[in-house]
Design an enzyme around this catalytic site. Structure first.
Site, PDB file in Angstrom:
ATOM      1  N   ASP A   1       0.857  -1.187   0.000  1.00 50.67           N
ATOM      2  CA  ASP A   1       0.000   0.000   0.000  1.00 50.67           C
ATOM      3  C   ASP A   1       0.892   1.235   0.000  1.00 50.67           C
ATOM      4  O   ASP A   1       2.115   1.127  -0.012  1.00 50.67           O
ATOM      5  CB  ASP A   1      -0.939  -0.001   1.218  1.00 50.67           C
ATOM      6  CG  ASP A   1      -2.284   0.659   0.906  1.00 50.67           C
ATOM      7  OD1 ASP A   1      -2.274   1.785   0.365  1.00 50.67           O
ATOM      8  OD2 ASP A   1      -3.337   0.059   1.195  1.00 50.67           O
TER       9      ASP A   1
ATOM     10  N   HIS B   1     -12.649  -0.949  -8.351  1.00 51.32           N
ATOM     11  CA  HIS B   1     -13.917  -0.204  -8.503  1.00 51.32           C
ATOM     12  C   HIS B   1     -13.759   1.280  -8.164  1.00 51.32           C
ATOM     13  O   HIS B   1     -14.650   2.077  -8.454  1.00 51.32           O
ATOM     14  CB  HIS B   1     -15.034  -0.855  -7.685  1.00 51.32           C
ATOM     15  CG  HIS B   1     -15.009  -0.569  -6.215  1.00 51.32           C
ATOM     16  ND1 HIS B   1     -16.101  -0.785  -5.411  1.00 51.32           N
ATOM     17  CD2 HIS B   1     -14.020  -0.113  -5.384  1.00 51.32           C
ATOM     18  CE1 HIS B   1     -15.804  -0.447  -4.160  1.00 51.32           C
ATOM     19  NE2 HIS B   1     -14.555  -0.045  -4.123  1.00 51.32           N
TER      20      HIS B   1
END
Length: 360
Positions: free
Chosen positions: A227, A266
């Protein structure tokens, strides 16, 4: 003739009722937020039997002048939405409120290994930073772009976290709660999806909760949590299970046999997804590699348990991000352009599905 007129009248009334329900839809969300702030789910679940309104009121923290009438109205809507159950006392004089499967998902803390809560996600979605962008939907349609950037001076959702500890915690806790409920569904239904994988990188893995759970269930896997640097900098240590790596998925992805992405794609437009997927392709071997995507597969005409929530979440993405929920046809196109022409969709008992995609 009279029957046809009655049918038309009934249809008109149903149409009016539907519009009124939509107009007042914000009440559902904000009353849920209110219930969490008052700790009502915790209070109801702390008793072994349904309790009275007065018992709830007496347990609400920091409320010396609580308005019992207002609380009754809040509970009335929560019962109507089946968040709580309603019963009569033995003498029939008082209303009692009990827990449901829905209220269990709104507890502030989980105490059992298999217990999950979406309370942090409700806190995230109702945060003031996320409320204002909804008023920009018409502008989004007219101009493109998303409401969040319009309201917050061009900054994206994730740009606000590094310099704002309060919002950063709300954001991370919200994401972690959805990750937990989804990961548990995958591990309970599709353990085989991780068989034959010796190394797995969780792209956008936040604090590493999902990848650590996967590695605990499949000890043969070398787990990498990937991340942004400011995210992994405060991630907990998973000794012997997971290593944390900081970086930008638009630039590079750590090498692994398989890539895991949960509720990531998404958030991004198609062209961004293609860039990410191409980086995933570069990170895995020529043969034997695969990507495991956990995301919604939209069925706009569907009547499944989660289909309505999926369509509504798609609108939330319009307001808050550059992304969207995708139909299978849309997923197929993005995957092919990103270098993954072969795929299969696995249904799990959750809002999301698992998409296994292969480079060959």
């Amino acid at each position: 003739m009279e029957l046809a007129r009655n049918d038309q009248t009934e249809a008109a009334l149903r149409g009016e009722a539907n519009v009124w329900k939509s107009i007042n839809g914000i009440a559902d969300f904000m009353v849920m937020k209110c219930a969490l702030e008052l700790r009502i789910p915790d209070i109801v679940h702390s008793h072994s039997a349904p309790i009275t309104l007065a018992q709830i009121a007496s347990s609400v923290p920091d409320s010396p002048s609580l308005n019992l009438s207002y609380l009754s109205r809040i509970m009335r809507l929560l019962v109507r939405r089946k968040i709580f159950s309603q019963h009569k006392s033995l003498d029939g004089e008082e209303v009692l409120y009990g827990p449901t499967h829905s209220s269990r998902l709104l507890l502030s803390k989980t105490t059992l290994p298999d217990q999950v809560t979406l309370a942090p996600f409700v806190a995230f979605m109702t945060h003031p930073y996320l409320s204002a962008p909804w008023s920009c939907l018409a502008r989004c349609v007219k101009e493109g772009g998303n409401g969040f950037e319009m309201v917050h001076g061009g900054r994206q959702l994730w740009d606000l976290s590094p310099g704002n500890p309060e919002f950063n915690k709300v954001f991370n806790d919200g994401m972690a709660s959805t990750a937990r409920i989804t990961t548990m569904a995958i591990l309970s239904e599709y353990r085989d999806v991780f068989c034959g994988i010796c190394s797995l990188v969780d792209v956008g893995g936040e604090f590493g909760g999902s990848i650590s759970a996967i590695v605990k269930s499949h000890p043969h896997i070398k787990g990498i949590n990937y991340d942004l640097p400011h995210v992994v900098a405060t991630a907990p240590t998973y000794t012997g299970l997971v290593s944390h790596v900081g970086g930008n998925m638009f630039e590079w992805i750590p090498t692994a046999v398989a890539v895991f992405m949960k509720w990531i794609l998404h958030d991004w437009a198609d062209e961004d997804c293609v860039k990410i997927l191409k980086n995933c392709r570069r990170a895995m071997p020529e043969k034997g590699g695969k990507i495991i995507i956990v995301d919604i597969v939209l069925e706009p005409e569907g009547n499944g348990l989660f289909d309505d929530a999926a369509v509504m979440l798609d609108i939330a993405l319009m307001a808050l991000t550059r992304g969207k929920e995708r139909t299978e046809k849309e997923w197929k196109r993005v995957l092919e352009e990103g270098g993954f022409p072969r795929y299969q969709i696995l249904k799990i008992p959750a809002l999301t599905s698992v998409i296994e995609a292969y480079p060959q």
